[in-house]
Design an enzyme around this catalytic site. Structure first.
Site, PDB file in Angstrom:
ATOM      1  N   HIS A  14       0.831  -1.204   0.000  1.00 54.10           N
ATOM      2  CA  HIS A  14       0.000   0.000   0.000  1.00 54.10           C
ATOM      3  C   HIS A  14       0.868   1.258   0.000  1.00 54.10           C
ATOM      4  CE1 HIS A  14      -2.946   2.786   2.282  1.00 54.10           C
ATOM      5  NE2 HIS A  14      -3.386   2.678   1.042  1.00 54.10           N
ATOM      6  N   HIS A  56      -0.694  11.156  -2.018  1.00 53.26           N
ATOM      7  CA  HIS A  56      -2.041  10.741  -1.638  1.00 53.26           C
ATOM      8  C   HIS A  56      -2.983  11.916  -1.427  1.00 53.26           C
ATOM      9  CE1 HIS A  56      -5.222   9.571   1.221  1.00 53.26           C
ATOM     10  NE2 HIS A  56      -5.202   8.417   0.585  1.00 53.26           N
TER      11      HIS A  56
HETATM   12  O1  G3P Z   1      -5.937   0.313  -2.540  1.00 51.12           O
HETATM   13  C1  G3P Z   1      -6.848   1.299  -2.362  1.00 51.12           C
HETATM   14  C2  G3P Z   1      -6.417   2.302  -1.354  1.00 51.12           C
HETATM   15  O2  G3P Z   1      -5.175   2.827  -1.650  1.00 51.12           O
HETATM   16  C3  G3P Z   1      -7.435   3.364  -1.301  1.00 51.12           C
HETATM   17  O3  G3P Z   1      -7.303   4.191  -0.218  1.00 51.12           O
HETATM   18  O4  G3P Z   1      -6.879   6.370   0.726  1.00 51.12           O
HETATM   19  O5  G3P Z   1      -5.117   4.657   0.796  1.00 51.12           O
HETATM   20  O6  G3P Z   1      -5.670   5.750  -1.339  1.00 51.12           O
HETATM   21  P1  G3P Z   1      -6.189   5.290  -0.009  1.00 51.12           P
HETATM   22 MG    MG Z   2      -4.423   4.669  -2.734  1.00 51.80          MG
END
Ligand code: G3P
Ligand code: MG
Length: 247
Positions: A14, A56
């Site tokens: 992630h 992000h």
């Molecule tokens: O994999 C999806 C996830 O990345 C979505 O949430 O807020 O971490 O971008 P976020």
């Molecule tokens: Mg994401």
């Protein structure tokens, strides 16, 4: 999983490996590879002058030493920012990478990419078009295609129009009533859901409707094992090291 639906392995880092290295940096992507992840998720957004960068938030403030909206900052300013010091003093050399740099690194490490199109408000179409243009330019045709994901249906529709052969995934937070129709209309192979709202029944419904299922963000190996049992194809984690046994 066929090519149209796209491919992700069981473990996806992630924002790189956000529990262990600053998110959305080249160092984070490399850390995920080092820890055994075969794929990474990261967030792509546009600078003021239209450069696709990995970040992000809409604002620079949390993950860099800059201030203000990403959408108002030109690349020549963003490139100088410290994108690692907030995470720890050892990471001060980390920078906000361009999408092109991230794709180069992913290719070098043989990482599959889940590219989350994360547009600033009002720039959904422009961001999606810029992302698919960079993927088309930088990613070798012979390699497995990166997966284009987004919470923004406008962005996914634009990605589909510009590059229908790039596989897509619809990110969802809670349980939108129209998730199945939306995923089908956007020709998404994947539905990628928040773990907080994932249940066995919902996992079953998504699988039964014919979609591959991803879940974010899961850092507990026992929870990951449960999700895999429920038919989850890809678990998105800040800690690929913790989940990597038995991948
Ligand atoms: O994999 C999806 C996830 O990345 C979505 O949430 O807020 O971490 O971008 P976020
Ligand atoms: Mg994401």
């Amino acid at each position: 999983m066929n090519d149209r639906a796209g491919w992700l392995p069981r473990i996806v880092g992630h924002r790189g490996a956000a529990g262990l290295a600053p998110e959305n940096t080249l160092e984070g992507l490399a850390a995920a590879a080092r820890l055994g992840a075969r794929a990474v998720e990261f967030d792509a957004k546009l600078s003021a002058d239209g450069v696709c960068v990995l970040i992000h938030d809409d604002m620079l403030d949390r993950t860099t030493d800059g201030r203000g909206p990403v959408a108002a900052a030109p690349w020549r300013a963003i490139r100088k920012l410290d994108a690692g010091g907030w995470f720890g003093p050892d990471w001060r050399a980390s920078r906000v990478p361009t999408l092109a740099q991230a794709l180069d690194l992913a290719r070098a490490h043989d990482l599959q990419c889940d590219i989350e199109i994360k547009p600033s408000a009002g720039r959904e179409v422009e961001t999606a078009l810029a992302v698919v243009a960079e993927v088309t330019r930088c990613w070798p045709a012979r390699r497995r295609k990166p997966l284009m994901t987004s919470f923004s249906r406008l962005a996914l529709a634009a990605a589909r129009g510009a590059a229908p052969r790039l596989p897509r995934g619809l990110n969802v937070w809670e349980h939108p009533d129209d998730w199945a129709a939306a995923a089908r209309d956007l020709d998404c192979g994947w539905v990628i859901c928040a773990d907080r709202f994932m249940t066995r029944a919902w996992a079953g419904a998504i699988r039964k409707a014919g979609f591959a299922l991803g879940v974010f963000t899961v850092n507990d190996p026992r929870r990951a094992a449960t999700l895999w049992r429920w038919g989850v194809g890809a678990v998105v984690t800040d800690r690929p090291d913790l989940l990597s046994t038995g991948r």
